[in-house]
Design a protein around this motif. Sequence first.
Motif, PDB file in Angstrom:
ATOM      1  N   ILE A 161      -9.234  -0.816 -22.293  1.00 52.81           N
ATOM      2  CA  ILE A 161      -7.864  -1.276 -21.675  1.00 52.81           C
ATOM      3  C   ILE A 161      -7.464  -0.844 -20.552  1.00 52.81           C
ATOM      4  N   ALA A 162      -7.799   0.750 -21.036  1.00 51.10           N
ATOM      5  CA  ALA A 162      -7.549   2.045 -20.266  1.00 51.10           C
ATOM      6  C   ALA A 162      -8.443   1.470 -18.615  1.00 51.10           C
ATOM      7  N   THR A 163      -9.791   1.698 -18.549  1.00 53.18           N
ATOM      8  CA  THR A 163     -10.385   1.452 -17.925  1.00 53.18           C
ATOM      9  C   THR A 163     -10.105   0.148 -16.534  1.00 53.18           C
ATOM     10  N   SER A 164      -9.920  -1.122 -17.816  1.00 53.85           N
ATOM     11  CA  SER A 164      -8.799  -2.380 -17.147  1.00 53.85           C
ATOM     12  C   SER A 164      -7.691  -1.818 -16.042  1.00 53.85           C
ATOM     13  N   LEU A 165      -7.134  -1.166 -17.288  1.00 49.18           N
ATOM     14  CA  LEU A 165      -5.446  -0.377 -16.150  1.00 49.18           C
ATOM     15  C   LEU A 165      -5.630  -0.086 -14.748  1.00 49.18           C
ATOM     16  N   GLN A 166      -7.378   1.341 -14.948  1.00 48.43           N
ATOM     17  CA  GLN A 166      -7.141   1.937 -13.918  1.00 48.43           C
ATOM     18  C   GLN A 166      -7.905   0.638 -12.686  1.00 48.43           C
ATOM     19  N   GLU A 167      -9.084  -0.052 -13.401  1.00 49.01           N
ATOM     20  CA  GLU A 167      -9.526  -0.701 -12.030  1.00 49.01           C
ATOM     21  C   GLU A 167      -9.373  -1.591 -11.642  1.00 49.01           C
ATOM     22  N   SER A 168      -7.848  -2.527 -12.121  1.00 45.71           N
ATOM     23  CA  SER A 168      -7.148  -4.077 -11.838  1.00 45.71           C
ATOM     24  C   SER A 168      -5.213  -4.249 -12.034  1.00 45.71           C
ATOM     25  N   LYS A 169      -5.411  -2.932 -12.734  1.00 44.11           N
ATOM     26  CA  LYS A 169      -4.175  -2.867 -13.409  1.00 44.11           C
ATOM     27  C   LYS A 169      -3.704  -4.539 -14.361  1.00 44.11           C
ATOM     28  N   LEU A 170      -5.211  -4.915 -15.180  1.00 37.61           N
ATOM     29  CA  LEU A 170      -5.308  -5.619 -16.065  1.00 37.61           C
ATOM     30  C   LEU A 170      -5.198  -7.443 -15.291  1.00 37.61           C
ATOM     31  N   GLU A 171      -5.313  -7.335 -13.986  1.00 41.27           N
ATOM     32  CA  GLU A 171      -5.627  -8.548 -13.317  1.00 41.27           C
ATOM     33  C   GLU A 171      -6.855  -9.169 -12.701  1.00 41.27           C
ATOM     34  N   ASN A 172      -7.312 -10.122 -12.976  1.00 40.21           N
ATOM     35  CA  ASN A 172      -8.584 -10.678 -13.133  1.00 40.21           C
ATOM     36  C   ASN A 172      -8.807 -11.042 -12.053  1.00 40.21           C
ATOM     37  N   LEU A 173      -9.180  -9.700 -11.108  1.00 42.26           N
ATOM     38  CA  LEU A 173      -9.109 -10.301  -9.470  1.00 42.26           C
ATOM     39  C   LEU A 173     -10.343 -10.747  -8.766  1.00 42.26           C
ATOM     40  N   GLY A 174      -9.900 -11.650  -7.922  1.00 43.01           N
ATOM     41  CA  GLY A 174     -11.208 -12.579  -7.505  1.00 43.01           C
ATOM     42  C   GLY A 174     -10.979 -11.513  -6.020  1.00 43.01           C
ATOM     43  N   HIS A 175     -12.354 -11.922  -5.284  1.00 42.48           N
ATOM     44  CA  HIS A 175     -12.043 -11.676  -4.274  1.00 42.48           C
ATOM     45  C   HIS A 175     -11.289 -10.739  -3.029  1.00 42.48           C
ATOM     46  N   LEU A 176     -11.198 -10.047  -2.645  1.00 41.90           N
ATOM     47  CA  LEU A 176      -9.844  -9.444  -2.285  1.00 41.90           C
ATOM     48  C   LEU A 176     -10.239  -9.352  -0.179  1.00 41.90           C
ATOM     49  N   GLY A 177     -11.182 -10.223   0.115  1.00 42.99           N
ATOM     50  CA  GLY A 177     -11.202  -9.819   1.311  1.00 42.99           C
ATOM     51  C   GLY A 177     -11.542  -8.080   1.889  1.00 42.99           C
ATOM     52  N   ASP A 178     -10.966  -7.620   2.775  1.00 45.08           N
ATOM     53  CA  ASP A 178     -11.411  -6.644   3.429  1.00 45.08           C
ATOM     54  C   ASP A 178     -11.117  -5.826   2.289  1.00 45.08           C
ATOM     55  N   LYS A 179      -9.315  -6.103   1.269  1.00 47.61           N
ATOM     56  CA  LYS A 179      -9.257  -4.472   0.657  1.00 47.61           C
ATOM     57  C   LYS A 179      -9.771  -4.914  -0.695  1.00 47.61           C
ATOM     58  N   ASN A 180     -11.851  -5.337  -0.588  1.00 47.67           N
ATOM     59  CA  ASN A 180     -12.000  -5.652  -1.700  1.00 47.67           C
ATOM     60  C   ASN A 180     -12.998  -4.415  -1.408  1.00 47.67           C
TER      61      ASN A 180
END
Length: 184
Positions: free
Chosen positions: A85-104
């Motif tokens: 959970i700590a890892t996911s909080l850091q990586e995505s704020k616990l959001e299941n992120l798809g491709h973010l274009g230029d921000k990816n």
Amino acid sequence: MNTIIRKSVLSVAGLAFAGGVFAGPIAAHANPVDSKPVAVAVQSAKPQGDQSRITLNDEQSANVKAIIAATKKAGLPERAAVISIATSLQESKLENLGHLGDKNDHDSLGLFQQRPTSGWGTPEQITDPAYSTTAFLKGLKQVDGWQDMPLTQAAQTVQVSAYPDAYAQWEQQATDLVGQHWNS
């Protein structure tokens, strides 16, 4: 009860027993003292560094529960869920992120920002919370001594992030979330 708290409780109980064994005979001959009971608080080890915290929406809360369910299914203890959970909080704020274009960040996806080109799975798999958590846990299990190392070191060994110390800031919130949802 998580492993750290359990070990702390057992340590305090052991000290109390040893103190009673050695001090008991002496105390039996001492003059009675008027005293009041003292409450003893048992705490887990202090998380490393300053801690961050966010308010979770329904999707993020559902992802916490999915991470905990996958951890239990893998037969791993609460500490694994805290690290996940700590890892996911850091990586995505616990959001299941798809491709973010230029921000990816390259082709990073999902709760753990795993990359298909790094062998984590297909984009569909990586964006499945149960699959991505299981993949993270598989990596964690390969880390020798992960149960006893600092959270940020365990997470970094699996994730290989450009910001290896960033995971530590989420340890308290992750611990609180696991405490809240592990038995529900």
